[in-house]
Design a protein around this motif. Structure first.
Motif, PDB file in Angstrom:
ATOM      1  N   ARG A  96       0.860  -1.189   0.000  1.00  0.00           N
ATOM      2  CA  ARG A  96       0.000   0.000   0.000  1.00  0.00           C
ATOM      3  C   ARG A  96       0.894   1.237   0.000  1.00  0.00           C
ATOM      4  O   ARG A  96       1.706   1.409   0.901  1.00  0.00           O
ATOM      5  CB  ARG A  96      -0.897  -0.005   1.223  1.00  0.00           C
ATOM      6  N   LEU A  97       0.709   2.077  -1.021  1.00  0.00           N
ATOM      7  CA  LEU A  97       1.494   3.308  -1.141  1.00  0.00           C
ATOM      8  C   LEU A  97       0.612   4.514  -0.862  1.00  0.00           C
ATOM      9  O   LEU A  97      -0.544   4.554  -1.284  1.00  0.00           O
ATOM     10  CB  LEU A  97       2.061   3.438  -2.562  1.00  0.00           C
ATOM     11  N   SER A  98       1.175   5.504  -0.176  1.00  0.00           N
ATOM     12  CA  SER A  98       0.464   6.768   0.041  1.00  0.00           C
ATOM     13  C   SER A  98       1.471   7.838   0.433  1.00  0.00           C
ATOM     14  O   SER A  98       2.615   7.533   0.785  1.00  0.00           O
ATOM     15  CB  SER A  98      -0.603   6.630   1.123  1.00  0.00           C
ATOM     16  N   THR A  99       1.026   9.083   0.406  1.00  0.00           N
ATOM     17  CA  THR A  99       1.908  10.189   0.791  1.00  0.00           C
ATOM     18  C   THR A  99       2.140  10.235   2.293  1.00  0.00           C
ATOM     19  O   THR A  99       2.926  11.049   2.767  1.00  0.00           O
ATOM     20  CB  THR A  99       1.351  11.538   0.302  1.00  0.00           C
ATOM     21  N   ALA A 100       1.478   9.365   3.065  1.00  0.00           N
ATOM     22  CA  ALA A 100       1.749   9.274   4.498  1.00  0.00           C
ATOM     23  C   ALA A 100       3.125   8.667   4.755  1.00  0.00           C
ATOM     24  O   ALA A 100       3.656   8.759   5.857  1.00  0.00           O
ATOM     25  CB  ALA A 100       0.673   8.440   5.189  1.00  0.00           C
ATOM     26  N   ILE A 101       3.714   8.060   3.723  1.00  0.00           N
ATOM     27  CA  ILE A 101       5.058   7.498   3.833  1.00  0.00           C
ATOM     28  C   ILE A 101       6.046   8.646   3.696  1.00  0.00           C
ATOM     29  O   ILE A 101       6.007   9.392   2.711  1.00  0.00           O
ATOM     30  CB  ILE A 101       5.304   6.456   2.724  1.00  0.00           C
ATOM     31  N   GLY A 102       6.907   8.823   4.671  1.00  0.00           N
ATOM     32  CA  GLY A 102       7.855   9.930   4.662  1.00  0.00           C
ATOM     33  C   GLY A 102       8.703   9.964   3.403  1.00  0.00           C
ATOM     34  O   GLY A 102       9.343   8.989   3.048  1.00  0.00           O
ATOM     35  N   GLY A 103       8.676  11.091   2.682  1.00  0.00           N
ATOM     36  CA  GLY A 103       9.495  11.269   1.501  1.00  0.00           C
ATOM     37  C   GLY A 103       8.888  10.748   0.213  1.00  0.00           C
ATOM     38  O   GLY A 103       9.413  10.979  -0.868  1.00  0.00           O
ATOM     39  N   PHE A 104       7.751  10.047   0.288  1.00  0.00           N
ATOM     40  CA  PHE A 104       7.121   9.513  -0.917  1.00  0.00           C
ATOM     41  C   PHE A 104       6.196  10.556  -1.518  1.00  0.00           C
ATOM     42  O   PHE A 104       5.415  11.186  -0.826  1.00  0.00           O
ATOM     43  CB  PHE A 104       6.325   8.248  -0.591  1.00  0.00           C
ATOM     44  N   ASP A 105       6.294  10.746  -2.840  1.00  0.00           N
ATOM     45  CA  ASP A 105       5.436  11.691  -3.536  1.00  0.00           C
ATOM     46  C   ASP A 105       5.007  11.073  -4.858  1.00  0.00           C
ATOM     47  O   ASP A 105       5.849  10.601  -5.631  1.00  0.00           O
ATOM     48  CB  ASP A 105       6.186  13.005  -3.784  1.00  0.00           C
ATOM     49  N   TYR A 106       3.726  11.081  -5.118  1.00  0.00           N
ATOM     50  CA  TYR A 106       3.207  10.491  -6.350  1.00  0.00           C
ATOM     51  C   TYR A 106       3.781  11.133  -7.609  1.00  0.00           C
ATOM     52  O   TYR A 106       3.882  10.482  -8.639  1.00  0.00           O
ATOM     53  CB  TYR A 106       1.677  10.568  -6.385  1.00  0.00           C
ATOM     54  N   LYS A 107       4.176  12.397  -7.537  1.00  0.00           N
ATOM     55  CA  LYS A 107       4.700  13.055  -8.735  1.00  0.00           C
ATOM     56  C   LYS A 107       5.996  12.391  -9.222  1.00  0.00           C
ATOM     57  O   LYS A 107       6.368  12.536 -10.377  1.00  0.00           O
ATOM     58  CB  LYS A 107       4.926  14.552  -8.489  1.00  0.00           C
ATOM     59  N   ASP A 108       6.638  11.600  -8.369  1.00  0.00           N
ATOM     60  CA  ASP A 108       7.874  10.910  -8.734  1.00  0.00           C
ATOM     61  C   ASP A 108       7.621   9.540  -9.350  1.00  0.00           C
ATOM     62  O   ASP A 108       8.570   8.823  -9.657  1.00  0.00           O
ATOM     63  CB  ASP A 108       8.768  10.733  -7.496  1.00  0.00           C
ATOM     64  N   CYS A 109       6.360   9.172  -9.550  1.00  0.00           N
ATOM     65  CA  CYS A 109       6.056   7.800  -9.974  1.00  0.00           C
ATOM     66  C   CYS A 109       5.386   7.667 -11.334  1.00  0.00           C
ATOM     67  O   CYS A 109       5.164   6.551 -11.790  1.00  0.00           O
ATOM     68  CB  CYS A 109       5.179   7.128  -8.921  1.00  0.00           C
ATOM     69  N   ALA A 110       5.060   8.740 -12.008  1.00  0.00           N
ATOM     70  CA  ALA A 110       4.463   8.701 -13.345  1.00  0.00           C
ATOM     71  C   ALA A 110       3.335   7.674 -13.444  1.00  0.00           C
ATOM     72  O   ALA A 110       3.337   6.803 -14.299  1.00  0.00           O
ATOM     73  CB  ALA A 110       5.536   8.433 -14.396  1.00  0.00           C
ATOM     74  N   ASN A 111       2.362   7.779 -12.528  1.00  0.00           N
ATOM     75  CA  ASN A 111       1.231   6.849 -12.498  1.00  0.00           C
ATOM     76  C   ASN A 111       1.656   5.396 -12.412  1.00  0.00           C
ATOM     77  O   ASN A 111       1.007   4.505 -12.944  1.00  0.00           O
ATOM     78  CB  ASN A 111       0.306   7.071 -13.688  1.00  0.00           C
ATOM     79  N   GLY A 112       2.777   5.134 -11.776  1.00  0.00           N
ATOM     80  CA  GLY A 112       3.264   3.772 -11.581  1.00  0.00           C
ATOM     81  C   GLY A 112       4.110   3.244 -12.721  1.00  0.00           C
ATOM     82  O   GLY A 112       4.630   2.137 -12.648  1.00  0.00           O
ATOM     83  N   ALA A 113       4.286   4.031 -13.776  1.00  0.00           N
ATOM     84  CA  ALA A 113       5.034   3.561 -14.951  1.00  0.00           C
ATOM     85  C   ALA A 113       6.535   3.488 -14.709  1.00  0.00           C
ATOM     86  O   ALA A 113       7.239   2.822 -15.459  1.00  0.00           O
ATOM     87  CB  ALA A 113       4.759   4.467 -16.147  1.00  0.00           C
ATOM     88  N   ASN A 114       7.034   4.145 -13.692  1.00  0.00           N
ATOM     89  CA  ASN A 114       8.476   4.128 -13.463  1.00  0.00           C
ATOM     90  C   ASN A 114       8.836   3.679 -12.053  1.00  0.00           C
ATOM     91  O   ASN A 114       9.650   4.281 -11.373  1.00  0.00           O
ATOM     92  CB  ASN A 114       9.102   5.481 -13.790  1.00  0.00           C
ATOM     93  N   ILE A 115       8.214   2.586 -11.628  1.00  0.00           N
ATOM     94  CA  ILE A 115       8.589   1.965 -10.370  1.00  0.00           C
ATOM     95  C   ILE A 115       9.079   0.557 -10.662  1.00  0.00           C
ATOM     96  O   ILE A 115       8.704  -0.049 -11.666  1.00  0.00           O
ATOM     97  CB  ILE A 115       7.432   1.928  -9.346  1.00  0.00           C
TER      98      ILE A 115
END
Length: 148
Positions: free
Chosen positions: A54-73
């Motif tokens: 489960r991913l969310s911005t509640a995780i310290g340092g995680f930001d969705y803008k760095d993930c390209a809708n999941g295409a670059n994980i």
């Protein structure tokens, strides 16, 4: 044929809050985070087991803008071997669900997620569920009957 499904509460995979620079093998990614399995206490090791992350911005340092809708994980094991994953739900304003097929799952197992890389570096496979599974029902309905 596997006919069981196991999801533990709390979530089987929990993400640590610390983000680090990636290992040299995945230097095309800007961020890495460690995922530690919680909730599995058996002495046996499970093989090729899908783990819900489960991913969310509640995780310290995680930001969705760095993930390209999941295409670059991408997910790897402790030896940097790529792990197959399937994005179940991607919600950049809430909680995203990603199934990761962990090759060898034991108590307190660790694996990694790398993100903010280029699409060519990302593992785009959707093979979190191998051919041993003849059907997978996530039963994620918020209320009412569970659709099959």
């Amino acid at each position: 044929m596997k006919l069981f499904r196991m999801e533990l509460t709390p979530p089987l995979a929990a993400i640590s809050a610390a983000l680090m620079l990636p290992l040299a093998g995945f230097c095309g990614f800007k961020y890495q985070t460690t995922l530690t399995v919680q909730g599995y206490s058996k002495s046996s090791t499970l093989q090729n087991f899908p783990v819900l992350v489960r991913l969310s911005t509640a995780i310290g340092g995680f930001d969705y803008k760095d993930c390209a809708n999941g295409a670059n994980i991408v997910f790897t094991d402790a030896n940097d071997a790529l792990l197959q994953h399937e994005i179940d739900t991607w919600d950049a304003s809430g909680i995203s669900l990603v199934w990761v097929n962990v090759a060898s799952l034991a108590k307190n197992a660790v694996f990694y997620m790398y993100f903010d890389g280029t699409a060519s570096e990302a593992n785009v496979s959707t093979a979190a569920w191998n051919s041993d599974y003849v059907g997978v029902w996530h039963m994620s309905e918020a209320s009412g009957d569970v659709a099959d």
